[in-house]
Design a protein around this motif. Structure first.
Motif, PDB file in Angstrom:
ATOM      1  N   ARG A  32       2.370  -2.419  19.049  1.00  0.00           N
ATOM      2  CA  ARG A  32       3.612  -2.779  19.799  1.00  0.00           C
ATOM      3  C   ARG A  32       3.238  -4.118  20.068  1.00  0.00           C
ATOM      4  NH1 ARG A  32       3.257  -0.213  25.013  1.00  0.00           N
ATOM      5  NH2 ARG A  32       5.519   0.083  25.199  1.00  0.00           N
ATOM      6  N   ARG A  33       2.156  -4.457  20.425  1.00  0.00           N
ATOM      7  CA  ARG A  33       2.547  -6.015  21.059  1.00  0.00           C
ATOM      8  C   ARG A  33       1.625  -6.904  19.650  1.00  0.00           C
ATOM      9  NH1 ARG A  33       0.009  -2.567  24.648  1.00  0.00           N
ATOM     10  NH2 ARG A  33       0.694  -2.029  26.054  1.00  0.00           N
ATOM     11  N   GLY A  34       2.034  -6.916  18.886  1.00  0.00           N
ATOM     12  CA  GLY A  34       1.886  -6.992  17.483  1.00  0.00           C
ATOM     13  C   GLY A  34       0.190  -7.171  17.357  1.00  0.00           C
ATOM     14  N   GLU A  35      -1.069  -6.431  17.716  1.00  0.00           N
ATOM     15  CA  GLU A  35      -2.367  -6.749  16.902  1.00  0.00           C
ATOM     16  C   GLU A  35      -2.724  -5.450  16.176  1.00  0.00           C
ATOM     17  OE1 GLU A  35      -6.683  -4.932  19.479  1.00  0.00           O
ATOM     18  OE2 GLU A  35      -4.696  -5.409  20.563  1.00  0.00           O
ATOM     19  N   PRO A  36      -3.319  -6.588  15.270  1.00  0.00           N
ATOM     20  CA  PRO A  36      -3.833  -6.172  13.937  1.00  0.00           C
ATOM     21  C   PRO A  36      -4.451  -4.717  14.423  1.00  0.00           C
ATOM     22  CG  PRO A  36      -4.015  -8.073  13.751  1.00  0.00           C
ATOM     23  CD  PRO A  36      -4.090  -7.712  15.065  1.00  0.00           C
ATOM     24  N   LEU A  37      -3.655  -3.676  13.688  1.00  0.00           N
ATOM     25  CA  LEU A  37      -4.072  -2.147  14.110  1.00  0.00           C
ATOM     26  C   LEU A  37      -5.382  -1.951  12.283  1.00  0.00           C
ATOM     27  CD1 LEU A  37      -2.351  -0.085  15.611  1.00  0.00           C
ATOM     28  CD2 LEU A  37      -4.796  -0.266  16.411  1.00  0.00           C
ATOM     29  N   GLN A  38      -4.522  -2.013  11.069  1.00  0.00           N
ATOM     30  CA  GLN A  38      -4.781  -1.135  10.049  1.00  0.00           C
ATOM     31  C   GLN A  38      -4.685  -2.575   8.823  1.00  0.00           C
ATOM     32  OE1 GLN A  38      -6.550   1.332   9.219  1.00  0.00           O
ATOM     33  NE2 GLN A  38      -6.970   0.629   6.957  1.00  0.00           N
ATOM     34  N   THR A  39      -5.286  -2.826   7.621  1.00  0.00           N
ATOM     35  CA  THR A  39      -4.479  -3.132   6.680  1.00  0.00           C
ATOM     36  C   THR A  39      -4.489  -2.129   5.477  1.00  0.00           C
ATOM     37  OG1 THR A  39      -6.051  -5.408   7.091  1.00  0.00           O
ATOM     38  CG2 THR A  39      -5.364  -5.334   4.309  1.00  0.00           C
ATOM     39  N   LEU A  40      -3.721  -1.684   4.560  1.00  0.00           N
ATOM     40  CA  LEU A  40      -3.894  -1.531   3.734  1.00  0.00           C
ATOM     41  C   LEU A  40      -3.213  -1.849   2.350  1.00  0.00           C
ATOM     42  CD1 LEU A  40      -3.201   1.739   3.436  1.00  0.00           C
ATOM     43  CD2 LEU A  40      -0.865   1.443   2.926  1.00  0.00           C
ATOM     44  N   ARG A  41      -4.069  -1.338   1.269  1.00  0.00           N
ATOM     45  CA  ARG A  41      -4.415  -1.856  -0.520  1.00  0.00           C
ATOM     46  C   ARG A  41      -2.765  -1.982  -0.660  1.00  0.00           C
ATOM     47  NH1 ARG A  41      -8.717  -3.978  -4.345  1.00  0.00           N
ATOM     48  NH2 ARG A  41      -7.262  -5.207  -5.864  1.00  0.00           N
ATOM     49  N   VAL A  42      -2.089  -2.289  -1.690  1.00  0.00           N
ATOM     50  CA  VAL A  42      -0.958  -1.425  -2.457  1.00  0.00           C
ATOM     51  C   VAL A  42      -1.045  -2.068  -3.800  1.00  0.00           C
ATOM     52  CG1 VAL A  42       0.707  -1.572  -0.128  1.00  0.00           C
ATOM     53  CG2 VAL A  42       0.968  -3.429  -1.128  1.00  0.00           C
ATOM     54  N   ALA A 243      -1.208   3.849   8.740  1.00  0.00           N
ATOM     55  CA  ALA A 243      -0.761   3.311   7.166  1.00  0.00           C
ATOM     56  C   ALA A 243       0.020   3.308   6.101  1.00  0.00           C
ATOM     57  CB  ALA A 243      -1.954   1.950   7.489  1.00  0.00           C
ATOM     58  N   ARG A 244      -0.242   4.257   5.915  1.00  0.00           N
ATOM     59  CA  ARG A 244      -0.539   4.898   4.639  1.00  0.00           C
ATOM     60  C   ARG A 244       1.657   5.425   4.628  1.00  0.00           C
ATOM     61  NH1 ARG A 244      -5.135   7.162   2.965  1.00  0.00           N
ATOM     62  NH2 ARG A 244      -4.511   9.365   3.896  1.00  0.00           N
ATOM     63  N   LEU A 245       1.631   5.968   5.897  1.00  0.00           N
ATOM     64  CA  LEU A 245       3.365   6.355   6.290  1.00  0.00           C
ATOM     65  C   LEU A 245       4.136   5.280   6.437  1.00  0.00           C
ATOM     66  CD1 LEU A 245       2.704   9.487   8.610  1.00  0.00           C
ATOM     67  CD2 LEU A 245       3.552   9.686   5.976  1.00  0.00           C
ATOM     68  N   ALA A 246       3.722   4.016   6.901  1.00  0.00           N
ATOM     69  CA  ALA A 246       4.772   3.270   7.550  1.00  0.00           C
ATOM     70  C   ALA A 246       4.427   2.100   6.895  1.00  0.00           C
ATOM     71  CB  ALA A 246       4.046   2.521   8.631  1.00  0.00           C
ATOM     72  N   LEU A 247       3.928   1.605   5.969  1.00  0.00           N
ATOM     73  CA  LEU A 247       3.923   0.267   4.788  1.00  0.00           C
ATOM     74  C   LEU A 247       3.620   0.352   3.691  1.00  0.00           C
ATOM     75  CD1 LEU A 247       0.115  -1.179   6.533  1.00  0.00           C
ATOM     76  CD2 LEU A 247       2.391  -1.705   6.868  1.00  0.00           C
ATOM     77  N   ARG A 248       4.723  -0.531   3.236  1.00  0.00           N
ATOM     78  CA  ARG A 248       4.892  -0.137   1.811  1.00  0.00           C
ATOM     79  C   ARG A 248       5.474  -1.188   1.180  1.00  0.00           C
ATOM     80  NH1 ARG A 248       4.363   4.432   2.955  1.00  0.00           N
ATOM     81  NH2 ARG A 248       5.469   6.350   2.406  1.00  0.00           N
ATOM     82  N   ALA A 249       4.804  -1.806   0.375  1.00  0.00           N
ATOM     83  CA  ALA A 249       5.201  -3.069  -0.903  1.00  0.00           C
ATOM     84  C   ALA A 249       6.703  -3.702  -0.596  1.00  0.00           C
ATOM     85  CB  ALA A 249       4.963  -3.144  -1.961  1.00  0.00           C
ATOM     86  N   GLY A 250       6.523  -5.215  -0.542  1.00  0.00           N
ATOM     87  CA  GLY A 250       7.990  -5.072  -0.991  1.00  0.00           C
ATOM     88  C   GLY A 250       8.841  -5.308   0.690  1.00  0.00           C
ATOM     89  N   GLU A 251       8.070  -5.505   1.810  1.00  0.00           N
ATOM     90  CA  GLU A 251       9.156  -4.718   3.385  1.00  0.00           C
ATOM     91  C   GLU A 251       8.054  -6.121   4.148  1.00  0.00           C
ATOM     92  OE1 GLU A 251       8.246  -1.004   4.499  1.00  0.00           O
ATOM     93  OE2 GLU A 251      10.072  -0.004   2.825  1.00  0.00           O
ATOM     94  N   GLY A 252       7.284  -7.353   3.302  1.00  0.00           N
ATOM     95  CA  GLY A 252       6.619  -7.944   4.268  1.00  0.00           C
ATOM     96  C   GLY A 252       5.145  -7.579   4.965  1.00  0.00           C
ATOM     97  N   PRO A 253       4.393  -8.434   4.412  1.00  0.00           N
ATOM     98  CA  PRO A 253       3.170  -8.793   4.820  1.00  0.00           C
ATOM     99  C   PRO A 253       2.744  -7.592   5.872  1.00  0.00           C
ATOM    100  CG  PRO A 253       3.408 -10.877   5.605  1.00  0.00           C
ATOM    101  CD  PRO A 253       5.321  -9.843   4.799  1.00  0.00           C
ATOM    102  N   THR A 254       3.287  -7.716   7.014  1.00  0.00           N
ATOM    103  CA  THR A 254       3.331  -7.185   8.516  1.00  0.00           C
ATOM    104  C   THR A 254       4.090  -5.995   8.820  1.00  0.00           C
ATOM    105  OG1 THR A 254       4.141  -8.543   9.938  1.00  0.00           O
ATOM    106  CG2 THR A 254       1.617  -9.038   8.891  1.00  0.00           C
TER     107      THR A 254
END
Length: 721
Positions: A32-42, A243-254
């Protein structure tokens, strides 16, 4: 120049467009403050990391790249005409070497697929690349061209761009590359996938041009290329399931989330450490979730204990359905308080119970198989006693309990009748997310609000609705926050006792397959599940020893430096001193819904009633025990007037006297009457005894209740606190 090439040059994207459309393969989840938590390969086909500005590239890298590819980069305007004059036209367009192909020309091919090399460029492609390169130089700065080239150029294998190659091959960011590492990356530009020996030779040439020695370079190149699998060094792994729930390709790198990095890391490490300590007790999986009470935002989401501990690390146990054990009891007590069936001071009966069901007798038992007699509702809930909870559910009816649980979002798939009285002890399957959010409703005075998952579209959230009574919810919360009320079972110094006010309940499902700890403060609600994804039973692990220590550490992390205040009583409740006429419990102040308050708590003299057998009961002889050694006990509750003694009449014949009588069971249908001292019938029931030989399997009317091959009496259901 052809019209098509001119149009292509005109349609070139700007630097800003190129940077914003950079197609990364690895997305990053931020807290919520911008600190990296997870990297997910898509993207499994390429490895492209987030865009890195030129000023964050190593000076050695920039020098090596230009020495290898374009020494006159800052002097030409897209095409190096000096190199053309010296190497002749054929060499300029030689498909076996880049020759005078400048960085700008190469970037033109990276930006326009039609100009890219595919088994050698055609003359038209070569001319188009030169034309587009001159237009790039007119519209972009030299720094922008070099920056885009270093972020887009293919290197070795799946690696595209210096950021991905630097981290995968050297475990560094581009800013940290030294001269030897930079020379190796520069050598890859002319042949990304050549043999290690050829790559080392090219890298040595670049290194010498930089004024460096090549000693040991061949060995270093071999070691770098043998490093498998390629693991990104700058790749935090704290929230893979979220991250698997939140991150989707095409929606920006972060993507920024609602998670709190400090609390998330605390939960992950606490769960792993605690399960490692319980390794000899056959438990390997766990999950944690924390919700903000006001907003419903998710602060912690740990779906698994991780691959080092679990064989099911990919399963998101926050969303998996499991039996909740005693964690459903607070909702029973709230509903009973709401309907004014009990108060927190009411004395409940904790004695052996037999409940007749369509499938046979249901025999609930307490976790420790002990009975406390008459005990207050506060102490009964605090110590997680099963039998009073079952009796409460019968007063409410299983259908009413079922309806309330579904109104709180648990989405039970069957009906109240399907689960029956065992629903009070957690026989239905729920998710950790759903159960924790239902507790959040109690924390919010009975107001239920949905939790929106990060995978769901951002729509206008439904307004919270009042499901439970705020007065009853407050009293249940006070009962669960009372450390003295649970001391009989948990002691005074368990993991449930926090240094600030918190309401908490544990639960263990049948056969120790799952254990839970869920509780709330004014600010947060936290739920923890521990068990085995396979459904295997744990060994001597209960809610207070399995899930509670993790719950405690997460709660402390969420409230670090900001301890919460106690909940404020709503309108319509009052506190009054009470004493127990029979001395069952010490005097104390107690909370009441207005109009239900009592100063003295007394036990009404119970009427005489048959306790065993119940009307319609079916018994079966055990084939493994000699018939002469088997007995069926007749018993009654309550006292006869003037201390009289009851008599037992079976099938029209008096067979004995006393509060209990052991009878040698005979197959058939029977009628039993309880008589007072004058021979008057007080109560009469019918029951049946069947012989041995029935097949094993679940009851036809209720799969939750099991039978042995010669037993129709329901198996006792025990749920631990």
């Amino acid at each position: 120049m052809g019209v098509g090439i001119a149009a292509r040059a005109q349609d070139l994207p700007s630097y800003a467009q190129t940077r914003s459309a950079h197609p990364v393969s690895d997305l990053q989840l931020l807290d919520r403050r911008g600190e990296p938590l997870q990297t997910l390969r898509v993207d499994p086909t390429r490895r492209v990391l987030a865009w890195v500005p030129l000023e964050e590239m190593s000076p050695s890298l920039l020098r090596a790249m230009l020495l290898s590819e374009d020494q006159r980069f800052y002097a030409h305007s897209g095409v190096d005409w000096s190199a053309v004059a010296s190497s002749a036209w054929a060499n300029l367009w030689n498909t076996r070497t880049r020759g005078a192909s400048t960085v700008t020309m190469q970037l033109a091919g990276l930006l326009d697929e039609d100009l890219a090399r595919r088994g050698g460029r055609s003359l038209r492609q070569k001319l188009g690349q030169a034309w587009v390169a001159t237009r790039l130089e007119q519209r972009w700065t030299k720094a922008q061209i070099l920056e885009a080239y270093l972020n887009r150029v293919p290197l070795r294998g799946e690696l595209v761009g210096v950021p991905a190659a630097a981290q995968a091959l050297f475990g560094k960011r581009p800013a940290g590359l030294d001269a030897r590492e930079s020379a190796l990356l520069a050598a890859m530009l002319r042949g990304p996938n050549v043999a290690p020996e050829a790559l080392a030779t090219r890298a040595c040439g670049v290194l010498r041009a930089m004024g460096q020695a090549c000693d040991g370079l061949a060995d270093e190149v071999g070691a770098v290329l043998r490093r498998k699998p390629l693991v990104l060094a700058d790749s935090p792994q704290w929230a893979p399931h979220f991250a698997r729930l939140a991150l989707r390709a095409g929606e920006g790198p972060t993507r920024r989330s609602t998670l709190d990095a400090v609390s998330q890391r605390t939960a992950v490490l606490s769960l792993r450490r605690h399960l490692a300590e319980l390794a000899d007790r056959q438990v390997e999986d766990g999950a944690v979730i924390a919700l903000d009470n006001d907003t419903g935002e998710i602060r912690v989401w740990v779906g698994s204990s991780g691959s080092q501990l679990s064989e099911s690390a990919q399963v998101d146990h926050v969303l998996a359905r499991r039996q909740p054990g005693s964690t459903l009891k607070p909702f029973l007590y709230e509903l009973a308080l709401e309907r004014r069936l009990i108060t927190a001071a009411s004395l409940l009966d904790d004695s052996p119970a037999q409940v007749a069901t369509a499938a046979g007798l249901y025999l609930p038992q307490n976790y420790d198989k002990q009975y406390r007699g008459w005990i207050s509702a506060r102490a009964s809930l605090g110590n997680s006693l099963n039998i009073p909870a079952v009796r409460l559910s019968l007063m409410l009816t299983p259908e009413a309990v079922f309806d309330r649980l579904n109104a709180l979002g648990l989405a039970l798939p069957e009906t109240g009748g399907f689960y029956g009285p065992s629903l009070a002890l957690g026989s239905a399957d729920v998710t950790l997310l759903g159960l924790t959010n239902a507790y959040r409703a109690l924390a919010n005075g009975g107001r239920y609000g949905e939790v929106r998952l990060p995978s769901e579209k951002a729509e206008r959230a439904a307004r919270p609705r009042q499901v439970a009574d705020p007065r009853a919810s407050f009293i249940v919360g006070d009962m669960l926050a009372d450390n003295n009320a649970r001391a009989l079972t948990f002691g005074l110094s368990s993991a449930l006792a926090l240094p600030f006010p918190a309401s908490v309940k544990t639960g263990t499902s049948k056969d120790m397959r799952d254990n839970w700890c869920i509780g709330w403060t004014r600010r947060f609600t936290v739920g923890v599940w521990v068990g085995n994804s396979s459904g295997e039973a744990m060994q001597q692990v209960s809610g207070v020893s399995g899930a509670a220590p993790v719950w405690r550490e997460v709660m402390l992390a969420l409230h670090a430096g900001k301890p919460p205040r106690a909940a404020e009583p709503p309108a319509g409740v009052l506190q009054q001193a009470v004493r127990f006429d029979g001395g069952q419990e010490p005097p104390r102040p107690e909370w009441f819904v207005s109009g239900t308050e009592q100063a003295v708590i007394r036990i009404a003299e119970p009427s005489v009633a048959l306790s065993n057998p119940t009307d319609g009961a079916i018994y079966a002889l055990d084939p493994d025990i000699p018939p002469a050694a088997q007995r069926l006990r007749f018993s009654h509750a309550g006292r006869l007037p003037q201390g009289g003694t009851a008599s037992w009449r079976l099938d029209g014949r008096v067979i004995g006297k006393g509060a209990t009588l052991d009878w040698l069971p005979m197959p058939g249908r029977h009628e039993l009457a309880l008589l007072d001292g004058r021979g008057q019938v007080l109560q009469q029931v019918r029951f049946e005894v069947r012989g041995a030989g029935l097949r094993a399997g679940p009851h036809p009317a209720n799969p939750q209740v099991k039978r042995t091959k010669a037993q129709f009496v329901a198996e006792p259901w025990r749920s631990a606190g």
